[in-house]
Design a protein around this motif. Structure first.
Motif, PDB file in Angstrom:
ATOM      1  N   THR A 137       7.733 -72.938  24.265  1.00  0.00           N
ATOM      2  CA  THR A 137       8.529 -72.220  23.278  1.00  0.00           C
ATOM      3  C   THR A 137       8.854 -70.833  23.823  1.00  0.00           C
ATOM      4  O   THR A 137       7.946 -70.053  24.124  1.00  0.00           O
ATOM      5  CB  THR A 137       7.764 -72.074  21.946  1.00  0.00           C
ATOM      6  N   ARG A 138      10.125 -70.560  24.008  1.00  0.00           N
ATOM      7  CA  ARG A 138      10.585 -69.247  24.509  1.00  0.00           C
ATOM      8  C   ARG A 138       9.835 -68.861  25.783  1.00  0.00           C
ATOM      9  O   ARG A 138       9.428 -67.710  25.966  1.00  0.00           O
ATOM     10  CB  ARG A 138      10.440 -68.169  23.437  1.00  0.00           C
ATOM     11  N   GLY A 139       9.640 -69.818  26.653  1.00  0.00           N
ATOM     12  CA  GLY A 139       9.002 -69.550  27.942  1.00  0.00           C
ATOM     13  C   GLY A 139       7.493 -69.542  27.929  1.00  0.00           C
ATOM     14  O   GLY A 139       6.864 -69.379  28.981  1.00  0.00           O
ATOM     15  N   ASP A 170      11.206 -75.474  33.032  1.00  0.00           N
ATOM     16  CA  ASP A 170      11.443 -74.903  31.699  1.00  0.00           C
ATOM     17  C   ASP A 170      11.378 -73.375  31.673  1.00  0.00           C
ATOM     18  O   ASP A 170      11.294 -72.772  30.595  1.00  0.00           O
ATOM     19  CB  ASP A 170      10.458 -75.468  30.666  1.00  0.00           C
ATOM     20  N   VAL A 172      12.493 -69.608  31.523  1.00  0.00           N
ATOM     21  CA  VAL A 172      13.632 -68.819  31.044  1.00  0.00           C
ATOM     22  C   VAL A 172      13.382 -67.362  31.415  1.00  0.00           C
ATOM     23  O   VAL A 172      12.238 -66.909  31.466  1.00  0.00           O
ATOM     24  CB  VAL A 172      13.844 -68.961  29.522  1.00  0.00           C
ATOM     25  N   GLN A 176      16.649 -64.023  28.556  1.00  0.00           N
ATOM     26  CA  GLN A 176      16.877 -65.204  27.716  1.00  0.00           C
ATOM     27  C   GLN A 176      15.816 -65.339  26.612  1.00  0.00           C
ATOM     28  O   GLN A 176      16.149 -65.695  25.479  1.00  0.00           O
ATOM     29  CB  GLN A 176      16.891 -66.461  28.585  1.00  0.00           C
ATOM     30  N   ARG A 177      14.587 -65.064  26.948  1.00  0.00           N
ATOM     31  CA  ARG A 177      13.519 -65.232  25.947  1.00  0.00           C
ATOM     32  C   ARG A 177      13.374 -64.003  25.058  1.00  0.00           C
ATOM     33  O   ARG A 177      12.779 -64.073  23.979  1.00  0.00           O
ATOM     34  CB  ARG A 177      12.197 -65.576  26.636  1.00  0.00           C
ATOM     35  N   GLY A 178      13.850 -62.844  25.533  1.00  0.00           N
ATOM     36  CA  GLY A 178      13.856 -61.647  24.704  1.00  0.00           C
ATOM     37  C   GLY A 178      12.676 -60.725  24.884  1.00  0.00           C
ATOM     38  O   GLY A 178      12.497 -59.790  24.088  1.00  0.00           O
ATOM     39  N   CYS A 182       4.261 -60.756  25.827  1.00  0.00           N
ATOM     40  CA  CYS A 182       4.036 -61.083  24.415  1.00  0.00           C
ATOM     41  C   CYS A 182       2.537 -61.217  24.196  1.00  0.00           C
ATOM     42  O   CYS A 182       1.784 -61.554  25.124  1.00  0.00           O
ATOM     43  CB  CYS A 182       4.777 -62.360  24.006  1.00  0.00           C
ATOM     44  N   PRO A 262       6.461 -60.216  20.483  1.00  0.00           N
ATOM     45  CA  PRO A 262       7.073 -59.716  21.721  1.00  0.00           C
ATOM     46  C   PRO A 262       6.557 -58.312  22.037  1.00  0.00           C
ATOM     47  O   PRO A 262       6.342 -57.501  21.128  1.00  0.00           O
ATOM     48  CB  PRO A 262       8.567 -59.698  21.395  1.00  0.00           C
ATOM     49  N   PHE A 273       7.016 -64.691  16.575  1.00  0.00           N
ATOM     50  CA  PHE A 273       7.547 -66.046  16.728  1.00  0.00           C
ATOM     51  C   PHE A 273       6.386 -67.020  16.945  1.00  0.00           C
ATOM     52  O   PHE A 273       5.319 -66.632  17.424  1.00  0.00           O
ATOM     53  CB  PHE A 273       8.546 -66.127  17.887  1.00  0.00           C
ATOM     54  N   VAL A 275       4.690 -70.352  18.626  1.00  0.00           N
ATOM     55  CA  VAL A 275       4.668 -71.185  19.825  1.00  0.00           C
ATOM     56  C   VAL A 275       3.961 -72.497  19.468  1.00  0.00           C
ATOM     57  O   VAL A 275       2.828 -72.489  18.984  1.00  0.00           O
ATOM     58  CB  VAL A 275       3.934 -70.467  20.972  1.00  0.00           C
TER      59      VAL A 275
END
Length: 290
Positions: A137-139, A170, A172, A176-178, A182, A262, A273, A275
């Protein structure tokens, strides 16, 4: 044993051959001389190698369940799992060099699926559950699996988390992931009991008092009493963050999500977010015990 010693069947029939890292809780392994069996000795003795399959032309020893090759079979299976990457060598506790050992949690190379069809009815769970799950999820990659501790009759699970690098499938980019880093805030587990079709939801801050801050290629090993009460920044570690905990004797599946922030908990760079931790089986009762 000297000729003057009295023979003690319960003790002298067994030869210790190996022990686990945490042998006081898990036990040690013995060879039972009369039958040739390898046994795990904890509060009781449990076969560590499968019994011989029945054969039409079996001899007297096979009928009496004697197998003189059990130690060899046990060691060959152990070596095979290591060489094929189904288990790994790593630190049980990342900050302690002395804890490096063979870790028995199945790795991502174990592609087995287990049939837990009894949980597929009212709960809508799939019949086939992987022994090892992987989700990104998001990297952020999460690999999860469990091992059955025969001496304690419970499952111990392992969650391994990392921020993927450019060499990984996979991956990113930070754009891309922002985020570049994190940090873990909380967890939410869903444990499905295959025997009762019941669902247990578990929520809490961090994991066992830890709040890792992930970066590409490693993590910071932060700890604290709560997400809002972190201690000083922990050591910077290379590789994958992992931890282990007990899920009890429930047979079924385990999954859920980890909530990340993040940036960091003290300096967030965006919205929290979730995961995904994809479901994995709690039904891996082994034929071999190591």
């Amino acid at each position: 044993m000297s000729s003057g010693d009295q023979f003690r069947p319960d003790r002298d029939d067994y030869i210790p051959i190996a022990c686990s890292f945490n042998h006081r809780h898990v036990g040690f392994f013995e060879l039972h001389i009369p039958t040739g069996h390898v046994m795990l000795h904890n509060s009781e003795r449990i076969l560590a190698v499968p019994s011989l399959p029945p054969s039409e032309d079996e001899g007297e020893e096979e009928k009496n369940n004697v197998r003189h090759d059990a130690v060899l079979v046990w060691l060959e299976e152990f070596a095979s799992r290591l060489s094929n990457g189904l288990v790994s060598v790593e630190r049980m506790f990342p900050t302690e060099d002395i804890t490096e050992s063979v870790v028995l949690y199945p790795t991502i190379h174990d592609k087995r699926m287990l049939d837990l069809s009894s949980i597929s009815g009212n709960n809508g769970q799939p019949q086939q559950i992987p022994v090892v799950s992987r989700a990104v999820t998001r990297g952020v990659e999460v690999v999860a699996s469990s091992v059955y501790v025969a001496g304690s009759r419970m499952y111990v699970y392992s969650i391994r988390v990392r921020l993927l690098t450019p060499q990984d499938e996979d991956y990113v980019t930070p754009e891309q992931r922002g985020f570049h880093t994190c940090q873990l805030r909380s967890r939410h587990w869903t444990i499905v009991d295959a025997d009762t079709n019941s669902i247990d939801e578990v929520r809490g801050d961090g994991v066992i008092g830890l709040y890792p801050l992930l970066r590409e290629g490693g993590y910071r090993y932060d700890a604290g009493n709560a997400a809002e009460d972190l201690g000083p920044s922990g050591p910077d570690m290379e590789g994958t963050f992992g931890y282990q905990s007990c899920s009890g004797p429930v047979r079924g599946s385990f999954g859920g999500w980890l909530q990340f922030v993040p940036g960091s908990l003290n300096n967030p760079k965006g919205d929290e977010f979730n995961v995904r931790v994809a479901p994995f089986a709690l039904n891996n009762e082994p034929d071999f015990i190591f």
